[in-house]
Write a protein that holds these residues in place. Structure first.
Motif, PDB file in Angstrom:
ATOM      1  N   GLU A  28       3.453   0.494   2.948  1.00 60.01           N
ATOM      2  CA  GLU A  28       3.059  -0.396   4.036  1.00 60.01           C
ATOM      3  C   GLU A  28       2.861  -1.790   3.457  1.00 60.01           C
ATOM      4  O   GLU A  28       2.236  -1.954   2.410  1.00 60.01           O
ATOM      5  CB  GLU A  28       1.752   0.112   4.642  1.00 60.01           C
ATOM      6  CG  GLU A  28       1.250  -0.711   5.792  1.00 60.01           C
ATOM      7  CD  GLU A  28      -0.038  -0.137   6.361  1.00 60.01           C
ATOM      8  OE1 GLU A  28      -0.818  -0.940   6.886  1.00 60.01           O
ATOM      9  OE2 GLU A  28      -0.271   1.082   6.277  1.00 60.01           O
ATOM     10  N   ARG A  43       1.026   4.952   1.023  1.00 59.76           N
ATOM     11  CA  ARG A  43       0.285   5.854   1.912  1.00 59.76           C
ATOM     12  C   ARG A  43       0.496   7.326   1.578  1.00 59.76           C
ATOM     13  O   ARG A  43      -0.390   8.129   1.762  1.00 59.76           O
ATOM     14  CB  ARG A  43       0.682   5.603   3.367  1.00 59.76           C
ATOM     15  CG  ARG A  43       0.296   4.249   3.870  1.00 59.76           C
ATOM     16  CD  ARG A  43      -1.192   4.141   3.915  1.00 59.76           C
ATOM     17  NE  ARG A  43      -1.604   2.911   4.556  1.00 59.76           N
ATOM     18  CZ  ARG A  43      -2.857   2.610   4.782  1.00 59.76           C
ATOM     19  NH1 ARG A  43      -3.822   3.430   4.439  1.00 59.76           N
ATOM     20  NH2 ARG A  43      -3.162   1.473   5.354  1.00 59.76           N
ATOM     21  N   ASP A  96       7.925  -0.821  12.022  1.00 58.76           N
ATOM     22  CA  ASP A  96       6.887  -1.857  12.007  1.00 58.76           C
ATOM     23  C   ASP A  96       6.660  -2.319  10.568  1.00 58.76           C
ATOM     24  O   ASP A  96       7.602  -2.732   9.922  1.00 58.76           O
ATOM     25  CB  ASP A  96       5.598  -1.368  12.674  1.00 58.76           C
ATOM     26  CG  ASP A  96       5.823  -0.957  14.132  1.00 58.76           C
ATOM     27  OD1 ASP A  96       6.628  -1.635  14.801  1.00 58.76           O
ATOM     28  OD2 ASP A  96       5.214   0.035  14.573  1.00 58.76           O
ATOM     29  N   ASN A  97       5.426  -2.211  10.057  1.00 62.41           N
ATOM     30  CA  ASN A  97       5.161  -2.666   8.690  1.00 62.41           C
ATOM     31  C   ASN A  97       5.155  -1.505   7.680  1.00 62.41           C
ATOM     32  O   ASN A  97       4.752  -1.673   6.545  1.00 62.41           O
ATOM     33  CB  ASN A  97       3.841  -3.429   8.623  1.00 62.41           C
ATOM     34  CG  ASN A  97       2.646  -2.562   8.955  1.00 62.41           C
ATOM     35  OD1 ASN A  97       2.784  -1.497   9.564  1.00 62.41           O
ATOM     36  ND2 ASN A  97       1.472  -3.013   8.565  1.00 62.41           N
ATOM     37  N   ARG A  98       5.627  -0.338   8.104  1.00 62.10           N
ATOM     38  CA  ARG A  98       5.721   0.824   7.220  1.00 62.10           C
ATOM     39  C   ARG A  98       7.181   1.133   6.927  1.00 62.10           C
ATOM     40  O   ARG A  98       8.055   0.865   7.743  1.00 62.10           O
ATOM     41  CB  ARG A  98       5.041   2.044   7.832  1.00 62.10           C
ATOM     42  CG  ARG A  98       3.535   1.851   7.908  1.00 62.10           C
ATOM     43  CD  ARG A  98       2.829   3.085   8.371  1.00 62.10           C
ATOM     44  NE  ARG A  98       1.391   2.830   8.374  1.00 62.10           N
ATOM     45  CZ  ARG A  98       0.475   3.751   8.419  1.00 62.10           C
ATOM     46  NH1 ARG A  98       0.828   5.027   8.481  1.00 62.10           N
ATOM     47  NH2 ARG A  98      -0.791   3.440   8.397  1.00 62.10           N
ATOM     48  N   LYS A 103       0.864  -1.172   0.000  1.00 59.75           N
ATOM     49  CA  LYS A 103       0.000   0.000   0.000  1.00 59.75           C
ATOM     50  C   LYS A 103       0.903   1.224   0.000  1.00 59.75           C
ATOM     51  O   LYS A 103       1.844   1.304   0.784  1.00 59.75           O
ATOM     52  CB  LYS A 103      -0.869   0.030   1.252  1.00 59.75           C
ATOM     53  CG  LYS A 103      -1.805  -1.138   1.363  1.00 59.75           C
ATOM     54  CD  LYS A 103      -2.489  -1.150   2.711  1.00 59.75           C
ATOM     55  CE  LYS A 103      -3.286  -2.424   2.869  1.00 59.75           C
ATOM     56  NZ  LYS A 103      -3.801  -2.580   4.235  1.00 59.75           N
TER      57      LYS A 103
END
Length: 121
Positions: free
Chosen positions: A43, A33, A73-75, A31
């Motif tokens: 992400e 963002r 994290d996942n970003r 994704k």
């Protein structure tokens, strides 16, 4: 990240893109963002580290080379190797095709029949 880089205008948006990570097979769906001429925030459920070379396939723009600038994290942030026009990613796919030079359009886009000119029977 320097304060100077944080002042660059970014477009907040949500779109899907494909990511190729140097040293890994295949592509990951991510994704996007936010997007700016010089980079993006993505992400996804993949493990990457800062400094890794990547390529991102952004709608209406194509494959853009870059490097992972940060991970949380996942970003993650990607600094592009070339500047892009982030407004192109917002253009509807059909509208972008009308402005696409003929030599880079797909065969289907060039030779799909115009059914409006057909005789009704």
């Amino acid at each position: 990240m320097s304060e100077e880089n944080r002042q660059i205008a970014r477009d907040s948006l949500f779109l899907m893109a494909d990511l190729r990570v140097d040293g890994l097979e295949g592509e990951s769906r991510i994704k996007v963002r936010n997007l700016s001429p010089g980079g993006m925030m993505g992400e996804g459920a993949l493990r990457i580290v800062r400094g890794t070379s990547v390529k991102v396939n952004i709608r209406n723009i194509g494959w853009v080379p870059g490097a992972v600038a940060w991970v949380q994290d996942n970003r993650f942030g990607v600094a592009f190797g070339v500047e892009i026009d982030p407004k192109l990613a917002r253009v509807n796919v059909g509208a972008a095709e009308a402005d696409t030079p003929r030599f880079v359009r797909t065969h289907e886009a060039l030779y799909s029949p115009d059914t409006s000119a057909l005789r009704k029977i």
